[in-house]
Design an enzyme around this catalytic site. Structure first.
Site, PDB file in Angstrom:
ATOM      1  CG  ASP A 155      32.987 -32.272  21.463  1.00 11.17           C
ATOM      2  OD1 ASP A 155      33.075 -33.515  21.430  1.00 11.17           O
ATOM      3  OD2 ASP A 155      33.903 -31.522  21.856  1.00 11.17           O
ATOM      4  CG  HIS A 156      28.956 -38.202  19.637  1.00 10.12           C
ATOM      5  ND1 HIS A 156      28.233 -38.430  20.779  1.00 10.12           N
ATOM      6  CD2 HIS A 156      28.417 -39.007  18.686  1.00 10.12           C
ATOM      7  CE1 HIS A 156      27.312 -39.350  20.542  1.00 10.12           C
ATOM      8  NE2 HIS A 156      27.393 -39.711  19.280  1.00 10.12           N
TER       9      HIS A 156
END
Ligand code: CAO
Length: 533
Positions: free
Chosen positions: A505-506
């Protein structure tokens, strides 16, 4: 036996409100204060409660009717003798919290022509000691007139106290959980003298406030009526319809009412809707409501087709995947671990020293390495907080393993993977995979993972992009190891390389962190001694 007439209470200047729910039927026996009907204006939702314990004899209104202060809405028969409120033996009931205006006390103007005003609680329709359930503004906020300052909740209504003037919020003199009554000072605002709104004549000022002596110079700042709110400050009437009791229950259950579909007329949310919503959530590990749409196309025009139902597992997986894919900005980092020595060790151990029936695949080593990497890089073992403004770092290392079953994908969880050795990890994973395929996994065996591994290594492929299993923030995909020529500084050497695909999850993990995490995993896997310690 006495008969009473139930009338709509004083609505505090509102002419007409709509009946949106009839909570009782003729013949019902009610306790005093139980809700009879629910009214809703564009500003508030109010319950009209039973004035006494007794039986409903007639209901004189229907959903959709418009009523005003004093409208006769029902008749009740009550036990014992009731002192009539008027000569014609009718009892009029003041039930709802009545929104009403209020006057503000204003301190002396400063040199910059701004005034400090005390914000006080408006007339709450005779209800005292109402609890503050939310402070909706922060000290220093520049507020427009009517912006929400706080939310109060009584037994019968949820109300918003809005800013009486545009200006800066200087302080609160109360906190969440405090109980306030009409006239209590709840905070201070700085407003520009020019912007003070004069009170309109149509709004009543309460006598108690009129008698309050001004601090210095007094300006009458009108507070608009309290507004009913949902959990997420969505105004009633704009999108969510629910009574105070339902709102209270929603808060207790931690449910965002905006996500609940109401089954009553005008999509009004009832308690049962909340229970159904919670039941659905508990039974499906979905991260959020996701609409899974298929195709409307008639494929039979092009050739013969058959249609078969999708298993429940596949339907749930589809919802989770759509939710994850559409809500998480995810990136995949690829790397390769040299597992030549690890494989030699694994094969040697498999041949000699393992307990009966235990088979150790590369997965057990990958689980061990992942648990160590998670300890080293805590962000990968986290979840975003509810408003995505905090990070919840977990001190437990529970790793889910994706298991391919005939009915679809299941993800049982190896609890406390960091505390287990290779043999225990191998035993745990093969037992869980077997239970998953035999449909014998209990629900709790699939909850609480803080990271997931999806291994397609036994099948094949060079790399893939696994989808993050929200609310986790990372997932490790493992593909099939194969021999590759690797340059050792002098020559190419055949080495067994294991492809790793780390999706993350950036919002939580940066690319550089992901590259470091994947590299660290590769280093651990390239020297089996790291994993046996
Ligand atoms: N490279 C090369 N060989 C590998 C390997 C790898 N990365 N991983 C496993 N193998 C070998 C094993 O050693 C085993 O070989 P032997 O039979 O010669 O001992 C063989 O492949 C089969 O392994 P396995 O798949 O039965 O066992 P596992 O422990 O590796 O995996 C499990 C267990 C449950 C993860 C796996 O069976 C499974 O279901 N994988 C599918 C997961 C999936 O569908 N993921 C996609 C989800 S979408 O993101």
């Amino acid at each position: 036996m006495a008969h009473t007439q139930v009338n709509v209470p004083d609505l505090g200047g509102i002419d007409e409100v709509e009946v949106i729910e009839i909570c009782v039927k003729v013949g019902d026996n009610l306790e005093a204060e139980e809700a009879l009907i629910v009214l809703e204006s564009d500003k508030a939702t109010m319950e009209v409660p039973a004035p006494f314990s007794g039986t409903i004899k007639d209901i004189l209104v229907a959903v959709g009717d418009k009523v005003g202060s004093g409208t006769h809405v029902a008749n009740m028969e009550i036990e014992g003798v009731v002192k009539p409120a008027s000569a014609d033996e009718k009892v009029s009931v003041d039930a709802a919290v009545t929104p009403a205006p209020v006057k503000q006390e204003v301190a002396a103007p400063s040199k910059s022509q701004s005034l400090e005003i005390d914000v006080v609680v408006p007339d709450l329709g005779g209800v005292d000691a109402v609890e503050i359930i939310e402070l909706s503004a922060s000290i220093g906020d520049e507020l427009a007139v009517d912006d929400s300052l706080m939310v109060l909740e009584g037994d019968k209504a949820t109300m918003e106290i809005p800013a009486p003037q545009a200006g800066k919020l200087l302080s609160f003199t109360v906190k969440v959980g405090d109980k306030v009554s009409q006239g209590d000072v709840i905070g201070k605002m700085q407003v520009s003298q020019a912007s003070i709104q004069e009170p309109s004549e149509s709004k009543n000022e309460t006598s108690s406030q009129e008698s309050t002596p001004p601090k210095t110079e007094q300006a009458n700042a009108q507070v608009s009526e309290p507004k009913a709110l949902t959990e997420n400050n969505v105004e009633v009437g704009s999108s969510v319809h629910a009574g105070p009791a339902v709102r209270k229950l929603a808060r207790e259950l931690g449910v965002d009412l905006a996500q609940v579909k109401g089954s009553a007329p005008r999509s009004r949310i009832q308690k049962q809707d909340l229970y159904d919503f919670v039941k659905l959530r508990v039974n499906s590990p979905a991260v959020g409501p996701a609409t899974v749409k298929g195709s409307d196309e008639d494929f039979s025009r092009y050739g013969s087709i058959t249609e078969q139902p999708l298993s429940k597992i596949k339907q749930v997986t589809a919802r989770n995947m759509v939710a994850s894919w559409t809500t998480i900005p995810q990136v995949t980092q690829f790397d390769e671990a040299d597992i030549t020595e690890l494989e030699a060790y694994r094969k040697q151990s498999m041949a000699t020293q393992l307990p009966d029936g235990v088979k150790v695949s590369p997965l057990a080593f990958i689980l061990k390495a992942s648990a160590k990497a998670l300890e080293m890089f805590p962000e990968f073992n986290s979840s975003l907080g509810p408003n995505a403004d905090t990070l919840i770092l977990k001190q437990y290392y529970n790793i889910g393993i994706a298991v391919d079953t005939p009915d679809g994908l299941l993800v049982p969880v190896i609890k406390e993977a960091n505390k287990k050795g290779i043999i225990e990890l191998a035993t745990n994973s093969s037992e869980l995979a077997k239970k998953a395929r035999d449909k014998k996994l209990p629900m709790d065996a699939m909850s609480g993972a803080s990271f997931t591994i999806s291994s397609l290594g036994g099948i094949g492929g060079t790399a893939f992009t696994p989808i993050v299993n929200a609310p986790q923030v990372a997932i490790l995909g493992v593909s099939k190891a194969s021999y590759k020529p690797v340059w050792n500084g002098k020559e190419f050497e055949p080495r067994l390389m294991l492809p790793l695909s780390l999706s993350y999850d950036h919002r939580v993990v940066d690319g550089a962190q992901a590259a470091r995490f994947a590299r660290y995993l590769c280093e651990l896997l390239s020297d089996v001694r790291h994993l046996l310690l």
